[in-house]
Write an enzyme that holds these catalytic residues in place. Structure first.
Site, PDB file in Angstrom:
ATOM      1  N   GLY A  10       0.887  -1.220  -0.015  1.00 61.44           N
ATOM      2  CA  GLY A  10       0.128  -0.202  -0.138  1.00 61.44           C
ATOM      3  C   GLY A  10       0.637   1.360   0.013  1.00 61.44           C
ATOM      4  O   GLY A  10       0.742   2.236  -0.876  1.00 61.44           O
ATOM      5  N   HIS A  11       1.857   1.279   0.749  1.00 62.41           N
ATOM      6  CA  HIS A  11       2.678   2.514   0.896  1.00 62.41           C
ATOM      7  C   HIS A  11       3.610   2.450  -0.339  1.00 62.41           C
ATOM      8  O   HIS A  11       3.910   3.461  -0.790  1.00 62.41           O
ATOM      9  CB  HIS A  11       3.909   2.304   2.205  1.00 62.41           C
ATOM     10  CG  HIS A  11       3.151   2.110   3.502  1.00 62.41           C
ATOM     11  ND1 HIS A  11       3.088   0.962   4.310  1.00 62.41           N
ATOM     12  CD2 HIS A  11       2.459   3.075   4.094  1.00 62.41           C
ATOM     13  CE1 HIS A  11       2.534   1.151   5.347  1.00 62.41           C
ATOM     14  NE2 HIS A  11       1.924   2.463   5.402  1.00 62.41           N
TER      15      HIS A  11
HETATM   16  P1  AMP Z   1       0.517   4.457   7.792  1.00 66.15           P
HETATM   17  O1  AMP Z   1       1.872   4.269   7.776  1.00 66.15           O
HETATM   18  O2  AMP Z   1      -0.552   3.387   8.129  1.00 66.15           O
HETATM   19  O3  AMP Z   1       0.182   5.631   8.668  1.00 66.15           O
HETATM   20  O4  AMP Z   1      -0.020   4.841   6.566  1.00 66.15           O
HETATM   21  C1  AMP Z   1       0.970   5.849   5.446  1.00 66.15           C
HETATM   22  C2  AMP Z   1       0.075   6.261   4.252  1.00 66.15           C
HETATM   23  O5  AMP Z   1      -0.186   5.004   3.646  1.00 66.15           O
HETATM   24  C3  AMP Z   1      -1.172   6.883   4.639  1.00 66.15           C
HETATM   25  O6  AMP Z   1      -1.446   7.624   3.789  1.00 66.15           O
HETATM   26  C4  AMP Z   1      -2.313   5.470   4.520  1.00 66.15           C
HETATM   27  O7  AMP Z   1      -3.585   5.900   4.014  1.00 66.15           O
HETATM   28  C5  AMP Z   1      -1.641   4.952   3.202  1.00 66.15           C
HETATM   29  N1  AMP Z   1      -2.148   3.239   3.199  1.00 66.15           N
HETATM   30  C6  AMP Z   1      -1.849   2.397   4.335  1.00 66.15           C
HETATM   31  N2  AMP Z   1      -2.307   1.364   3.917  1.00 66.15           N
HETATM   32  C7  AMP Z   1      -2.876   1.452   2.540  1.00 66.15           C
HETATM   33  C8  AMP Z   1      -3.172   0.450   1.593  1.00 66.15           C
HETATM   34  N3  AMP Z   1      -3.680  -0.618   1.822  1.00 66.15           N
HETATM   35  N4  AMP Z   1      -3.633   1.060   0.340  1.00 66.15           N
HETATM   36  C9  AMP Z   1      -3.126   2.493   0.055  1.00 66.15           C
HETATM   37  N5  AMP Z   1      -2.698   3.264   0.908  1.00 66.15           N
HETATM   38  C10 AMP Z   1      -2.474   2.763   2.293  1.00 66.15           C
END
Ligand code: AMP
Length: 277
Positions: free
Chosen positions: A36-37
């Site tokens: 995702g990241h």
């Molecule tokens: P986090 O590290 O979980 O705070 O997420 C960092 C960024 O990655 C945020 O903008 C999240 O929305 C994005 N993100 C996390 N998981 C996913 C995913 N499965 N698909 C797309 N973006 C994601």
């Protein structure tokens, strides 16, 4: 791939790029990076000449009962992914670099930040809006990329950047899912094998609700049915399933874009997901 840990170093790298007219992208993360990241980094690399990825597990968005201490951290693994996806610079500050001794300021987005997630995690969007405002001001990117996985967060950040006149384009990137539909998340690793098998039920339930609403069903009824489906699949507790206006997150209005959003507990993990109607 260079890693900087101070705001001064970040600003001096950005200033160097700016002198050459580079367009700059920022991807804020809390590390423990997954596909995702990776897609966010790729999206930034396609829209900007230089991509900064920040890695900061932001303490102010966790309540004392939450998983700040145990949140997964693996910088070496993260750096591999960032390099592979075309990131140019990593900003990985210590807590005291971001929240210096005597820090007093909080950013709160009213309304948008107080519903849904905001009802169950009242501290959460204040922490997120504050740290993202700081990151945007520290890096001054032309574009910043956020995942639709955290749909309400994307809405809150858009509003915050607009209200604070931060000159940045906020871009939302599609949710990346496992083959069975489960949205990728750093917190999925809290699931046992048995729970992992149950986990896709949240996506299945909100997807069915979205199709029923698209087919004319009452949004509140469809959301209530989805709660039942998630519970009977084996989730212990549902914080909410709600069909909302896709922009304001208020009660939905026929003829305007809608979104179905959900949060539910499975073992130690609190999973959130959302889909467009
Ligand atoms: P986090 O590290 O979980 O705070 O997420 C960092 C960024 O990655 C945020 O903008 C999240 O929305 C994005 N993100 C996390 N998981 C996913 C995913 N499965 N698909 C797309 N973006 C994601």
């Amino acid at each position: 791939l260079e890693v900087v840990r101070t705001i001064a170093d970040l600003r001096s790298r950005v200033a160097g790029w700016r002198k050459h007219g580079a367009r700059i992208g920022l991807v804020p993360t809390m590390g423990a990076l997954h596909a995702g990241h990776a897609s966010l980094i790729k999206c930034s690399a396609a829209r900007a000449d230089r991509t900064i990825v920040s890695i900061f597990v932001n303490p102010t968005q966790f309540s004392p009962q939450e998983d700040f201490a145990t949140y997964p951290r693996d910088e070496d693994h993260d750096l591999d992914i960032i390099e592979r996806e075309g990131g140019d610079l990593v900003f990985a500050p210590e807590i005291l670099e971001v929240y210096r001794e005597g820090h007093r300021t909080k950013v709160e987005v009213q309304g948008l930040g107080q519903t849904l997630e905001g009802e169950f995690r009242p501290h959460f969007f204040i922490g997120v809006a504050t740290v993202v405002a700081k990151l945007l001001i520290q890096a001054l990117p032309d574009v910043a990329i956020f995942g639709e996985k955290d749909y309400q967060q994307l809405c809150v950040i858009r509003q915050m950047a607009m209200d604070l006149d931060i000159p940045v384009e906020i871009v939302g990137a599609a949710t990346i899912r496992e083959q069975d539909g489960l949205a990728m998340s750093s917190r999925n690793r809290y699931l046992t094998a048995e729970e992992r098998a149950i986990a896709p039920a949240i996506f299945d339930a909100i997807s069915r609700a979205a199709s029923r609403i698209a087919g004319g069903a009452n949004p509140a009824t469809a959301a209530a049915e989805a709660v039942g489906e998630v519970l009977s699949a084996g989730f212990q507790r549902v914080d909410y399933v709600a069909a909302r206006d896709a922009e304001t997150l208020r009660e939905p209005v026929r003829g305007r874009p809608m979104r179905v959003l959900a949060a539910a507990w499975l073992g130690k993990a609190r999973l959130i997901d959302n889909v467009a109607v």
